[in-house]
Design an enzyme around this catalytic site. Structure first.
Site, PDB file in Angstrom:
ATOM      1  N   GLY A   1      57.470 -16.395  54.852  1.00 40.25           N
ATOM      2  CA  GLY A   1      58.535 -17.373  54.673  1.00 40.25           C
ATOM      3  C   GLY A   1      59.855 -16.644  54.562  1.00 40.25           C
ATOM      4  O   GLY A   1      59.894 -15.453  54.261  1.00 40.25           O
TER       5      GLY A   1
ATOM      6  N   GLY B   1      64.281 -17.225  53.710  1.00 42.10           N
ATOM      7  CA  GLY B   1      65.344 -18.122  53.262  1.00 42.10           C
ATOM      8  C   GLY B   1      66.604 -17.352  52.978  1.00 42.10           C
ATOM      9  O   GLY B   1      66.700 -16.163  53.294  1.00 42.10           O
TER      10      GLY B   1
ATOM     11  N   GLY C   1      66.117 -14.092  50.762  1.00 40.74           N
ATOM     12  CA  GLY C   1      65.361 -12.919  51.200  1.00 40.74           C
ATOM     13  C   GLY C   1      64.149 -13.400  51.983  1.00 40.74           C
ATOM     14  O   GLY C   1      64.250 -14.369  52.720  1.00 40.74           O
TER      15      GLY C   1
ATOM     16  N   VAL D   1      59.493 -13.606  52.136  1.00 39.58           N
ATOM     17  CA  VAL D   1      58.188 -13.419  51.499  1.00 39.58           C
ATOM     18  C   VAL D   1      57.243 -12.792  52.523  1.00 39.58           C
ATOM     19  O   VAL D   1      57.170 -13.250  53.668  1.00 39.58           O
ATOM     20  CB  VAL D   1      57.609 -14.771  51.010  1.00 39.58           C
ATOM     21  CG1 VAL D   1      56.271 -14.562  50.316  1.00 39.58           C
ATOM     22  CG2 VAL D   1      58.578 -15.469  50.072  1.00 39.58           C
TER      23      VAL D   1
ATOM     24  N   LYS E   1      57.664 -11.391  47.362  1.00 38.91           N
ATOM     25  CA  LYS E   1      58.950 -12.029  47.623  1.00 38.91           C
ATOM     26  C   LYS E   1      60.026 -10.974  47.425  1.00 38.91           C
ATOM     27  O   LYS E   1      60.190 -10.449  46.320  1.00 38.91           O
ATOM     28  CB  LYS E   1      59.123 -13.199  46.646  1.00 38.91           C
ATOM     29  CG  LYS E   1      60.341 -14.066  46.865  1.00 38.91           C
ATOM     30  CD  LYS E   1      60.207 -15.333  46.007  1.00 38.91           C
ATOM     31  CE  LYS E   1      61.431 -16.202  46.051  1.00 38.91           C
ATOM     32  NZ  LYS E   1      61.228 -17.459  45.298  1.00 38.91           N
TER      33      LYS E   1
ATOM     34  N   ASP F   1      62.257 -28.354  41.439  1.00 42.14           N
ATOM     35  CA  ASP F   1      62.330 -28.229  42.902  1.00 42.14           C
ATOM     36  C   ASP F   1      60.973 -28.545  43.539  1.00 42.14           C
ATOM     37  O   ASP F   1      60.494 -27.827  44.413  1.00 42.14           O
ATOM     38  CB  ASP F   1      62.807 -26.829  43.278  1.00 42.14           C
ATOM     39  CG  ASP F   1      63.414 -26.765  44.680  1.00 42.14           C
ATOM     40  OD1 ASP F   1      63.633 -27.832  45.293  1.00 42.14           O
ATOM     41  OD2 ASP F   1      63.661 -25.642  45.161  1.00 42.14           O
TER      42      ASP F   1
HETATM   43  P1  ADP Z   1      62.538 -19.907  48.144  1.00 51.63           P
HETATM   44  O1  ADP Z   1      62.996 -19.736  46.758  1.00 51.63           O
HETATM   45  O2  ADP Z   1      63.473 -19.282  49.100  1.00 51.63           O
HETATM   46  O3  ADP Z   1      62.310 -21.344  48.542  1.00 51.63           O
HETATM   47  P2  ADP Z   1      59.644 -19.606  47.977  1.00 51.63           P
HETATM   48  O4  ADP Z   1      59.093 -18.907  46.789  1.00 51.63           O
HETATM   49  O5  ADP Z   1      59.566 -21.095  47.963  1.00 51.63           O
HETATM   50  O6  ADP Z   1      61.141 -19.117  48.260  1.00 51.63           O
HETATM   51  O7  ADP Z   1      58.894 -19.058  49.274  1.00 51.63           O
HETATM   52  C1  ADP Z   1      59.321 -19.444  50.580  1.00 51.63           C
HETATM   53  C2  ADP Z   1      58.110 -19.691  51.471  1.00 51.63           C
HETATM   54  O8  ADP Z   1      57.309 -18.480  51.577  1.00 51.63           O
HETATM   55  C3  ADP Z   1      57.137 -20.768  50.962  1.00 51.63           C
HETATM   56  O9  ADP Z   1      57.529 -22.069  51.368  1.00 51.63           O
HETATM   57  C4  ADP Z   1      55.815 -20.326  51.590  1.00 51.63           C
HETATM   58  O10 ADP Z   1      55.715 -20.799  52.927  1.00 51.63           O
HETATM   59  C5  ADP Z   1      55.919 -18.796  51.613  1.00 51.63           C
HETATM   60  N1  ADP Z   1      55.269 -18.253  50.402  1.00 51.63           N
HETATM   61  C6  ADP Z   1      55.843 -18.040  49.204  1.00 51.63           C
HETATM   62  N2  ADP Z   1      54.972 -17.546  48.304  1.00 51.63           N
HETATM   63  C7  ADP Z   1      53.791 -17.440  48.943  1.00 51.63           C
HETATM   64  C8  ADP Z   1      52.450 -17.028  48.539  1.00 51.63           C
HETATM   65  N3  ADP Z   1      52.198 -16.626  47.298  1.00 51.63           N
HETATM   66  N4  ADP Z   1      51.475 -17.080  49.462  1.00 51.63           N
HETATM   67  C9  ADP Z   1      51.731 -17.511  50.726  1.00 51.63           C
HETATM   68  N5  ADP Z   1      52.934 -17.926  51.158  1.00 51.63           N
HETATM   69  C10 ADP Z   1      53.961 -17.897  50.294  1.00 51.63           C
HETATM   70 MG    MG Z   2      60.959 -22.615  48.022  1.00 52.33          MG
HETATM   71 MG    MG Z   3      63.573 -20.928  45.207  1.00 49.88          MG
END
Ligand code: ADP
Ligand code: MG
Ligand code: MG
Length: 285
Positions: A14, A16, A19, A21, A35, A131
């Site tokens: 992922g 954004g 940064g 993930v 992340k 959120d």
């Molecule tokens: P942000 O704060 O930018 O929204 P997130 O923590 O929601 O970041 O992570 C962004 C995306 O990365 C998630 O929507 C998901 O698709 C992927 N992702 C995040 N954490 C994990 C995880 N533990 N396992 C698999 N995919 C993940």
């Molecule tokens: Mg998110």
């Molecule tokens: Mg977030």
């Protein structure tokens, strides 16, 4: 320890403004999600908040923070890996390889409710997530729901209603009192959960970037009509089972609508929601 070569495009899960993930394999062979935050001042501050808030929290329906890493200006959070990506991908992602069945959808609704009920009612201090939306719900290999992304989460101080200095989150999931006044209690999450459940059941998105508010109202009207008229034709048209499971679907929609009430004090608590969904509840709208 994770090798730098693992932070490559092909391991990206992922991305954004914060940064990205990445999927990574630790020295002991276990698979995790890392992340990695851009080294901005805001990110460094948010990183600390997220770490302090959720370190040591372990629950079946919350994505677990396994560790964190600080290297120069780099900040990294290491999470348990969720194999089936996020709920947005599973509901309407172009690359999804299967459609969720009704039973899977119901289990996901119950799982998220259990996770939220733990955050709101069992933890001390309790935590408001702020959120809740499909992109922040991850699915593990057995399609268990895992609430993720505690970047906007806040602890509750003495049960007071809090005022946001910056109304962060995602517009289509905001409760009226949060959107208009910036006020929030855990009933904000209950409202967002209601929107999310309508999306899970209908497979329709509540957010159309052009007119988010209109779409949430559209989805809500749709659910009201189904409940009032006991009509499941819309669902049948979408290929969801309606004969044997019709009553179950209506019960879930009614639960979602009770979460979407204007007056936050009328919305159920998340443990009441769990009871409503699992069929042992006295609660009515
Ligand atoms: P942000 O704060 O930018 O929204 P997130 O923590 O929601 O970041 O992570 C962004 C995306 O990365 C998630 O929507 C998901 O698709 C992927 N992702 C995040 N954490 C994990 C995880 N533990 N396992 C698999 N995919 C993940
Ligand atoms: Mg998110
Ligand atoms: Mg977030």
């Amino acid at each position: 320890k994770t090798a730098t070569r693992e932070f490559s495009k092909e391991n990206e899960l992922g991305k954004g403004a914060f940064g990205a993930v990445y999927k990574a394999v630790l020295a002991d062979g276990s698979v995790v999600a890392v992340k990695r935050l851009f080294p901005t001042e805001q990110n460094v501050a948010d990183f600390l908040k997220e770490v302090v808030l959720i370190t040591g929290i372990k629950h079946r329906h919350l994505v677990q923070l396994k560790g964190c890493c600080v290297r120069d200006k780099q900040r990294m959070l290491v999470y348990e890996y969720a194999e089936n990506k996020n709920l947005a991908e599973a509901l309407w992602g172009k690359e999804r390889s299967f459609d969720l069945t009704w039973t899977q959808r119901l289990n996901i609704c119950v799982g998220i409710a259990r996770g939220l009920s733990y955050l709101h009612e069992e933890l001390q201090p309790k935590i408001i997530h702020r959120d809740i939306k499909p992109q922040n719900i991850l699915l593990d290999k057995d399609l268990n729901a895992k609430i993720a992304d505690f970047g906007l989460a806040r602890p509750v101080v003495e049960d007071a209603t809090q005022m946001a200095t910056h109304v962060g989150g995602t517009l289509g999931y905001f409760s009226p009192e949060y959107a208009t006044l910036g006020m929030f209690t855990e009933k904000l999450d209950v409202y967002s959960y209601g929107v999310l459940v309508l999306e899970i059941v209908s497979g329709k998105r509540c957010i159309n970037l052009k007119s988010p508010v209109e779409d949430e109202i559209y989805l809500r009207t749709w659910a009201f009509r189904l409940c009032r008229e006991n009509k499941l034709l819309d669902l049948a048209a979408k290929g969801l089972p309606t004969e044997s499971k019709g009553d179950e679907i209506l019960a879930v929609l009614k639960t979602a609508l009770s979460c979407l009430q204007e007056d936050p004090s009328k919305r159920p608590t998340m443990s009441q929601v769990v009871n409503m969904l699992t069929g042992n509840s006295e609660f009515t709208i």
